[in-house]
Scaffold this motif. Structure first.
Motif, PDB file in Angstrom:
ATOM      1  N   LYS A 157       0.855  -1.187   0.000  1.00 53.77           N
ATOM      2  CA  LYS A 157       0.000   0.000   0.000  1.00 53.77           C
ATOM      3  C   LYS A 157       0.889   1.234   0.000  1.00 53.77           C
ATOM      4  O   LYS A 157       2.063   1.170   0.361  1.00 53.77           O
ATOM      5  N   VAL A 158       0.316   2.341  -0.430  1.00 56.45           N
ATOM      6  CA  VAL A 158       1.050   3.600  -0.489  1.00 56.45           C
ATOM      7  C   VAL A 158       0.785   4.369   0.796  1.00 56.45           C
ATOM      8  O   VAL A 158      -0.369   4.592   1.166  1.00 56.45           O
ATOM      9  N   GLU A 159       1.850   4.723   1.487  1.00 58.78           N
ATOM     10  CA  GLU A 159       1.760   5.506   2.724  1.00 58.78           C
ATOM     11  C   GLU A 159       2.735   6.669   2.651  1.00 58.78           C
ATOM     12  O   GLU A 159       3.942   6.444   2.523  1.00 58.78           O
ATOM     13  N   SER A 189       4.656   0.567   1.011  1.00 60.48           N
ATOM     14  CA  SER A 189       4.823  -0.164   2.262  1.00 60.48           C
ATOM     15  C   SER A 189       4.359  -1.597   2.047  1.00 60.48           C
ATOM     16  O   SER A 189       3.198  -1.834   1.724  1.00 60.48           O
ATOM     17  N   TYR A 190       5.282  -2.555   2.203  1.00 62.34           N
ATOM     18  CA  TYR A 190       4.971  -3.961   1.951  1.00 62.34           C
ATOM     19  C   TYR A 190       4.625  -4.680   3.241  1.00 62.34           C
ATOM     20  O   TYR A 190       5.276  -4.480   4.263  1.00 62.34           O
ATOM     21  N   ASN A 191       3.620  -5.541   3.180  1.00 66.79           N
ATOM     22  CA  ASN A 191       3.220  -6.389   4.296  1.00 66.79           C
ATOM     23  C   ASN A 191       4.081  -7.648   4.196  1.00 66.79           C
ATOM     24  O   ASN A 191       3.704  -8.632   3.560  1.00 66.79           O
TER      25      ASN A 191
END
Length: 73
Positions: free
Chosen positions: A28-30, A35-37
């Motif tokens: 996701k973009v933060e 940002s990778y899980n």
């Protein structure tokens, strides 16, 4: 007991079946960064160590023991 009140037993017995399905994104973009899980990523693409886990990130490659990054557009 009052007639207008519910007990937990009544609630549990009177609810219909419900199926809840959810998913979490791998990335996701933060604040303008990806940002990778990682726990989810390595669950799908297993890795034996942290270095190997980093090579599982899209756009990251292993070139003879050196991490390389590709610009993703």
């Amino acid at each position: 007991m009052q007639k207008d009140s519910l007990t937990m037993e009544n609630i549990l017995h009177n609810l219909p079946e419900v199926m809840v399905k959810g998913s979490r994104p791998i990335v996701k973009v933060e604040q303008g960064m990806l940002s990778y899980n990682m726990p989810l990523l390595i669950k799908q693409l297993p890795a034996d160590n942290a270095y190997e886990a980093l090579t599982r990130i899209p756009g990251v490659s292993d070139a003879g023991g050196v991490l390389g990054f590709r610009a993703m557009m």
